[in-house]
Design a protein around this motif. Structure first.
Motif, PDB file in Angstrom:
ATOM      1  N   UNK A   1      32.796  72.139  62.449  1.00  0.00           N
ATOM      2  CA  UNK A   1      32.166  71.474  61.310  1.00  0.00           C
ATOM      3  C   UNK A   1      33.191  71.232  60.204  1.00  0.00           C
ATOM      4  N   UNK A   2      34.005  72.227  59.918  1.00  0.00           N
ATOM      5  CA  UNK A   2      35.033  72.061  58.886  1.00  0.00           C
ATOM      6  C   UNK A   2      36.091  71.038  59.289  1.00  0.00           C
ATOM      7  N   UNK A   3      36.424  70.973  60.581  1.00  0.00           N
ATOM      8  CA  UNK A   3      37.387  69.967  61.041  1.00  0.00           C
ATOM      9  C   UNK A   3      36.818  68.554  60.912  1.00  0.00           C
ATOM     10  N   UNK A   4      35.542  68.380  61.193  1.00  0.00           N
ATOM     11  CA  UNK A   4      34.914  67.066  61.033  1.00  0.00           C
ATOM     12  C   UNK A   4      34.895  66.672  59.565  1.00  0.00           C
ATOM     13  N   UNK A   5      34.539  67.597  58.697  1.00  0.00           N
ATOM     14  CA  UNK A   5      34.536  67.309  57.258  1.00  0.00           C
ATOM     15  C   UNK A   5      35.946  66.954  56.786  1.00  0.00           C
ATOM     16  N   UNK A   6      36.951  67.670  57.284  1.00  0.00           N
ATOM     17  CA  UNK A   6      38.334  67.368  56.932  1.00  0.00           C
ATOM     18  C   UNK A   6      38.716  65.964  57.396  1.00  0.00           C
ATOM     19  N   UNK A   7      38.287  65.575  58.591  1.00  0.00           N
ATOM     20  CA  UNK A   7      38.576  64.228  59.087  1.00  0.00           C
ATOM     21  C   UNK A   7      37.951  63.153  58.229  1.00  0.00           C
ATOM     22  N   UNK A   8      36.727  63.399  57.755  1.00  0.00           N
ATOM     23  CA  UNK A   8      36.061  62.423  56.887  1.00  0.00           C
ATOM     24  C   UNK A   8      36.783  62.315  55.557  1.00  0.00           C
ATOM     25  N   UNK A   9      37.199  63.431  55.015  1.00  0.00           N
ATOM     26  CA  UNK A   9      37.922  63.418  53.736  1.00  0.00           C
ATOM     27  C   UNK A   9      39.276  62.735  53.897  1.00  0.00           C
ATOM     28  N   UNK A  10      39.967  62.982  55.005  1.00  0.00           N
ATOM     29  CA  UNK A  10      41.296  62.392  55.220  1.00  0.00           C
ATOM     30  C   UNK A  10      41.226  60.888  55.458  1.00  0.00           C
ATOM     31  N   UNK A  11      40.087  60.381  55.904  1.00  0.00           N
ATOM     32  CA  UNK A  11      39.960  58.946  56.176  1.00  0.00           C
ATOM     33  C   UNK A  11      40.210  58.112  54.935  1.00  0.00           C
ATOM     34  N   UNK A  12      39.820  58.604  53.785  1.00  0.00           N
ATOM     35  CA  UNK A  12      39.998  57.809  52.567  1.00  0.00           C
ATOM     36  C   UNK A  12      41.463  57.720  52.143  1.00  0.00           C
ATOM     37  N   UNK A  13      42.342  58.602  52.676  1.00  0.00           N
ATOM     38  CA  UNK A  13      43.753  58.558  52.335  1.00  0.00           C
ATOM     39  C   UNK A  13      44.558  57.667  53.274  1.00  0.00           C
ATOM     40  N   UNK A  14      43.935  57.200  54.340  1.00  0.00           N
ATOM     41  CA  UNK A  14      44.631  56.343  55.298  1.00  0.00           C
ATOM     42  C   UNK A  14      44.495  54.897  54.853  1.00  0.00           C
ATOM     43  N   UNK A  15      45.627  54.247  54.645  1.00  0.00           N
ATOM     44  CA  UNK A  15      45.616  52.826  54.320  1.00  0.00           C
ATOM     45  C   UNK A  15      45.869  52.017  55.571  1.00  0.00           C
ATOM     46  N   UNK A  16      45.708  50.719  55.498  1.00  0.00           N
ATOM     47  CA  UNK A  16      45.860  49.873  56.677  1.00  0.00           C
ATOM     48  C   UNK A  16      47.269  49.937  57.256  1.00  0.00           C
ATOM     49  N   UNK A  17      48.264  49.983  56.442  1.00  0.00           N
ATOM     50  CA  UNK A  17      49.642  49.979  56.932  1.00  0.00           C
ATOM     51  C   UNK A  17      50.177  51.354  57.266  1.00  0.00           C
ATOM     52  N   UNK A  18      49.574  52.392  56.767  1.00  0.00           N
ATOM     53  CA  UNK A  18      50.087  53.740  56.941  1.00  0.00           C
ATOM     54  C   UNK A  18      49.037  54.577  57.685  1.00  0.00           C
ATOM     55  N   UNK A  19      49.210  54.702  58.984  1.00  0.00           N
ATOM     56  CA  UNK A  19      48.198  55.430  59.753  1.00  0.00           C
ATOM     57  C   UNK A  19      48.720  56.726  60.337  1.00  0.00           C
ATOM     58  N   UNK A  20      50.017  57.047  60.172  1.00  0.00           N
ATOM     59  CA  UNK A  20      50.466  58.339  60.715  1.00  0.00           C
ATOM     60  C   UNK A  20      50.258  59.428  59.666  1.00  0.00           C
TER      61      UNK A  20
ATOM     62  N   UNK B   1      31.277  86.765  63.786  1.00  0.00           N
ATOM     63  CA  UNK B   1      32.393  86.130  64.502  1.00  0.00           C
ATOM     64  C   UNK B   1      31.922  84.873  65.220  1.00  0.00           C
ATOM     65  N   UNK B   2      30.737  84.931  65.818  1.00  0.00           N
ATOM     66  CA  UNK B   2      30.189  83.765  66.504  1.00  0.00           C
ATOM     67  C   UNK B   2      29.911  82.628  65.525  1.00  0.00           C
ATOM     68  N   UNK B   3      29.335  82.935  64.372  1.00  0.00           N
ATOM     69  CA  UNK B   3      29.078  81.914  63.363  1.00  0.00           C
ATOM     70  C   UNK B   3      30.378  81.323  62.817  1.00  0.00           C
ATOM     71  N   UNK B   4      31.397  82.144  62.695  1.00  0.00           N
ATOM     72  CA  UNK B   4      32.694  81.633  62.229  1.00  0.00           C
ATOM     73  C   UNK B   4      33.275  80.655  63.244  1.00  0.00           C
ATOM     74  N   UNK B   5      33.107  80.950  64.531  1.00  0.00           N
ATOM     75  CA  UNK B   5      33.586  80.026  65.558  1.00  0.00           C
ATOM     76  C   UNK B   5      32.813  78.717  65.537  1.00  0.00           C
ATOM     77  N   UNK B   6      31.536  78.773  65.245  1.00  0.00           N
ATOM     78  CA  UNK B   6      30.740  77.550  65.143  1.00  0.00           C
ATOM     79  C   UNK B   6      31.074  76.750  63.888  1.00  0.00           C
ATOM     80  N   UNK B   7      31.559  77.418  62.879  1.00  0.00           N
ATOM     81  CA  UNK B   7      31.876  76.757  61.617  1.00  0.00           C
ATOM     82  C   UNK B   7      33.175  75.949  61.699  1.00  0.00           C
ATOM     83  N   UNK B   8      34.087  76.337  62.560  1.00  0.00           N
ATOM     84  CA  UNK B   8      35.390  75.660  62.659  1.00  0.00           C
ATOM     85  C   UNK B   8      35.258  74.171  62.984  1.00  0.00           C
TER      86      UNK B   8
END
Length: 95
Positions: A74-93, A65-72
């Motif tokens: 990390x997964x959110x940061x990875x998700x943010x990096x992946x989502x960055x490539x879908x953001x264009x200059x005009x569309x940021x929401x 359970x503790x390791x799962x809490x630590x993993x969250x």
């Protein structure tokens, strides 16, 4: 009365409630609470099955359970990096 006969009803009822609620209305938030409850009682049921190794089972469950809490984060940061490539200059929401 041994530990197994105490843990068994809670284990079975919690899983029946979770499965029934998920089949009835799968999109409800309460299903996550029922799942948490079912997993909680599952740990104690497995600990009751383990008998003399109850402490080891509870320690392993706590560490997982503790390791799962630590993993969250990390997964959110990875998700943010992946989502960055879908953001264009005009569309940021991202709504």
């Amino acid at each position: 009365m041994d530990n197994l006969s105490v843990a068994m009803p809670f284990f079975l009822i919690s899983w029946v409630v979770f499965i029934g609620s998920t089949l009835w209305k799968p999109q409800k938030f309460r299903n996550s609470i029922f799942l948490m409850n079912a997993l909680f009682f599952t740990v104690f049921f497995i600990a009751a099955l383990a008998g003399g190794h109850m402490g080891t089972v509870l320690l392993v469950a706590f560490l997982l359970a503790f390791l799962a809490l630590l993993l969250v984060p990390v997964l959110l940061i990875i998700n943010g990096i992946v989502m960055k490539k879908y953001i264009t200059k005009g569309n940021t929401n991202l709504s």
